[in-house]
Design a protein around this motif. Structure first.
Motif: not given
Length: 332
Positions: A305-312, A268-280, A293-299
């Motif tokens: 940056g690996l931002n894992a927002f856990l409140d799914t 998916t995308t979030a904040n103009g950045l690539p993102a993934f919904g992670q399912y265990r 919800l993983q939001v990745l920062e790339i440069s």
């Protein structure tokens, strides 16, 4: 029909034209997708109640921005300041790292692109819009006093003239220019890490994200860490833990985070950045359940940056991600 010709029966439709850009403005001010949508709703309620007093001396758009600014200032003056884990603590080392939840902290939140990025055919305008909702930039805005934040967003993100901002804030051009100068100085003192927009992906980004998805789902931590910048950061709100560097991030995944082995990722995308919904993997042994919800920062071709927002329970419905994945689920 011009803004000035709008009549009350047409007001909802006229205001709805500005919903996405107003939500983007309120999100930059407040750092929360949910607070931003509430602020826009409050703006529309106030506009309806005050419409008879609207004399048309400004456009409907300017009038709505004035109301939205006042709504946001009220919320910010009540102490609504958001943060990332990196704003609050020093990085931990994996060997001693613990997940310490801080419910008293109001965390910076991710937002779906479609809620805050207006449709535009101007590539430069779209690039600026994406740049201004990046997690790092919105986090930096949180360090500004409320009015300086509004001035900087209106002047440098939305490209309003100083005279227009002065009218909106009912102040002087000199005051607006002074506030902008102070805001710039404050932001320059906070290192805003560069990250690249990801919609649409260029070939190099697509290749990097494909390699990341493959490595994560295989839980090949050697391959995964090879994709990270040497001082990449991993964070996991609502916990204040954050880790920096290959060694600690790799060790975390192989120790405290080993429950992520066997996960599936949905792009998916979030904040103009690539993102993934992670399912265990589900405890039942069948299918997969939401984890982050993983939001990745790339440069420069690396993940910084690996931002894992856990409140799914909050994030997955907002981003339209499936409630769970069965074994037959295929990523499109």
């Amino acid at each position: 029909m011009s803004d000035l010709a709008t009549t009350p029966p047409d007001l909802d439709a006229a205001m709805d034209r500005y919903r996405v850009e107003l939500t983007g403005y309120c999100y930059r001010m407040l750092g929360s997708a949910f607070d931003a949508e509430d602020a826009v709703q409050d703006t529309y309620i106030r506009a309806w109640r005050a419409y008879e007093k609207f004399e048309g001396r400004s456009s409907l758009r300017s009038w709505l921005y004035r109301i939205a600014t006042n709504v946001c200032l009220d919320l910010l003056n009540a102490g609504n300041k958001r943060a990332r884990p990196m704003d609050l603590t020093a990085p931990q080392h994996q060997a001693s790292a613990v997940l310490n939840e801080r419910p008293e902290v109001t965390w910076l939140e991710p937002v779906p692109d479609g809620r805050v990025l207006p449709q535009t055919s101007d590539p430069a305008e779209l690039a600026l819009a994406k740049e201004s909702v990046r997690l790092a930039f919105v986090a930096a805005l949180q360090h500004l006093p409320a009015k300086q934040r509004a001035v900087l967003i209106l002047r440098e993100v939305l490209a309003w003239k100083a005279e227009e901002v002065a009218r909106l804030l009912e102040t002087t051009v000199a005051s607006v220019n002074s506030a902008l100068q102070r805001a710039r100085a404050t932001l320059s003192g906070h290192r805003i890490r560069e990250s690249e927009a990801a919609d649409p992906l260029d070939a190099a980004q697509a290749e990097l994200l494909g390699r990341y998805l493959s490595a994560f789902e295989a839980y090949d931590i050697t391959r995964l860490t090879a994709l990270l910048h040497e001082d990449a950061v991993l964070s996991m709100p609502p916990f204040d833990l954050w880790l920096r560097g290959h060694a600690d991030i790799a060790a975390w995944h192989l120790n405290q985070g080993i429950g992520c082995k066997g996960s599936r990722l949905v792009p998916t995308t979030a904040n103009g950045l690539p993102a993934f919904g992670q399912y265990r993997p589900a405890a039942s042994g069948t299918g997969h359940v939401p984890w982050a919800l993983q939001v990745l920062e790339i440069s420069d071709g690396k993940i910084v940056g690996l931002n894992a927002f856990l409140d799914t329970a909050r994030w997955f419905p907002l981003f339209g991600l499936p409630e769970q994945l069965d074994e037959a689920y295929e990523v499109e």
